[in-house]
Each structure stands twice: as C-alpha cells, then as structure tokens.
Design an enzyme around this catalytic site. Structure first.
Site, PDB file in Angstrom:
ATOM      1  N   LYS A  38       0.817  -1.215   0.000  1.00  0.00           N
ATOM      2  CA  LYS A  38       0.000   0.000   0.000  1.00  0.00           C
ATOM      3  C   LYS A  38       0.851   1.267   0.000  1.00  0.00           C
ATOM      4  CE  LYS A  38      -4.116   1.838   2.168  1.00  0.00           C
ATOM      5  NZ  LYS A  38      -4.965   1.871   3.341  1.00  0.00           N
ATOM      6  N   GLY A  43       6.326   0.754   5.879  1.00  0.00           N
ATOM      7  CA  GLY A  43       7.201  -0.218   5.216  1.00  0.00           C
ATOM      8  C   GLY A  43       7.320   0.042   3.725  1.00  0.00           C
ATOM      9  N   CYS A  44       6.200   0.358   3.096  1.00  0.00           N
ATOM     10  CA  CYS A  44       6.202   0.590   1.639  1.00  0.00           C
ATOM     11  C   CYS A  44       6.935   1.882   1.290  1.00  0.00           C
ATOM     12  CB  CYS A  44       4.772   0.610   1.115  1.00  0.00           C
ATOM     13  SG  CYS A  44       3.953  -0.985   1.352  1.00  0.00           S
ATOM     14  N   THR A  45       6.823   2.885   2.155  1.00  0.00           N
ATOM     15  CA  THR A  45       7.547   4.140   1.938  1.00  0.00           C
ATOM     16  C   THR A  45       9.048   3.909   2.095  1.00  0.00           C
ATOM     17  OG1 THR A  45       5.654   5.444   2.665  1.00  0.00           O
ATOM     18  CG2 THR A  45       7.807   6.526   2.727  1.00  0.00           C
ATOM     19  N   ALA A  48      10.228   2.008  -1.070  1.00  0.00           N
ATOM     20  CA  ALA A  48      10.256   2.867  -2.258  1.00  0.00           C
ATOM     21  C   ALA A  48      11.403   3.876  -2.184  1.00  0.00           C
ATOM     22  CB  ALA A  48       8.920   3.587  -2.413  1.00  0.00           C
TER      23      ALA A  48
END
Length: 150
Positions: A38, A43-45, A48
């Site tokens: 998401k 975690g995704c930030t 990325a």
C-alpha cells in the site's frame, strides 16, 4: 505463483499516468518488478525510498525499476510526488497482475484474516525471464536495493 525460470506477463498494467506498461518496453534491460501492499504506509515508503536512493545504481547496472500495488492512479501520483520516485508505479486496481504473479491472497495480521498483497520482488533478465524472487520474509525494506544489487 510465478517461479524462477517463468516469464513475467507481457501486459503488466497501467501506470500512474494511465500508460500501459508492457514487459517488451524493457527489452534488453533487466527488470526489478517490486510488488508492495500500500502507498504511503511506513514499510512501503521505506522500500520505495530505498529503491529511489539507489536508482542510479540500478540504471548503471542495466536495470529498470517498476513498482506495483492495488491502489489507483491518483494514490500512486501522490506517492510519487511526495517522495520524488523516479520509476513508474502500476495501479493494479483489478488485481490482475498480483493474481497472475501469485502474490495476492489471505493474510493473517493481529489475529484477523484479510485479503491482501504479499510484498514480493521479481528480478527478470533482459528477456523477461524471472531469475530471482524475494518474498515477504526475505525483504528488508530499508536495505532492499542492496539485497537486489548484491
């Protein structure tokens, strides 16, 4: 789930600008296709931004980088703008890509069962054949580029 030795699908999906992204767009380059749960979650930030911070190293080694999640184009645009991401993000709102790759299914979190995306990275050669797969238990979001590049 797609395995090492399988070819990635030809049609990967549409990016944040509505452009169709195809495997053949990356012919002659290696491809890092990273699937994440998401936009704008911690975690995704971290993942990325780690890929962004090492983007020049990927290019220098002949890699293209593409992210994908089930959020829509608007969400991806905000994520890209907020963190200056230099690579496209596929808006897989119909869950075609995550289903075909085998990275969408039942997840258990905090005692609840939900459907969701499993953080997974597929590394394909210049012909689009998967050479390595890093699964949810393998990926360290703050060191992901190093995990891929060695």
């Amino acid at each position: 789930m797609k395995q090492v030795g399988d070819r990635l699908p030809e049609i990967l999906g549409r990016d944040q600008d509505g452009n169709e992204i195809r495997l053949s767009d990356f012919a002659g380059r290696k491809l890092v296709l990273y699937i994440y749960p998401k936009d704008s979650t911690p975690g995704c930030t971290n993942e990325a931004c780690n890929l962004r911070d090492n983007y020049e190293s990927f290019l220098a080694k002949g890699y293209a980088v593409v992210g994908a999640s089930v959020q829509d184009e608007k969400s991806h645009k905000k994520f890209i703008e907020k963190y200056q991401l230099p690579f496209p993000l596929i808006a897989d709102t119909e869950k075609r890509l995550v289903t075909e790759l085998g990275v969408y299914g039942e997840k258990k979190m905090y005692g609840r069962t939900t459907m969701g995306t499993f953080r997974t990275t597929f590394i394909a050669n210049e012909q689009g054949v998967i050479e390595r797969i890093l699964g949810p238990k393998d990926i360290k979001v703050k060191e992901h580029a190093e995990q891929i590049l060695g």
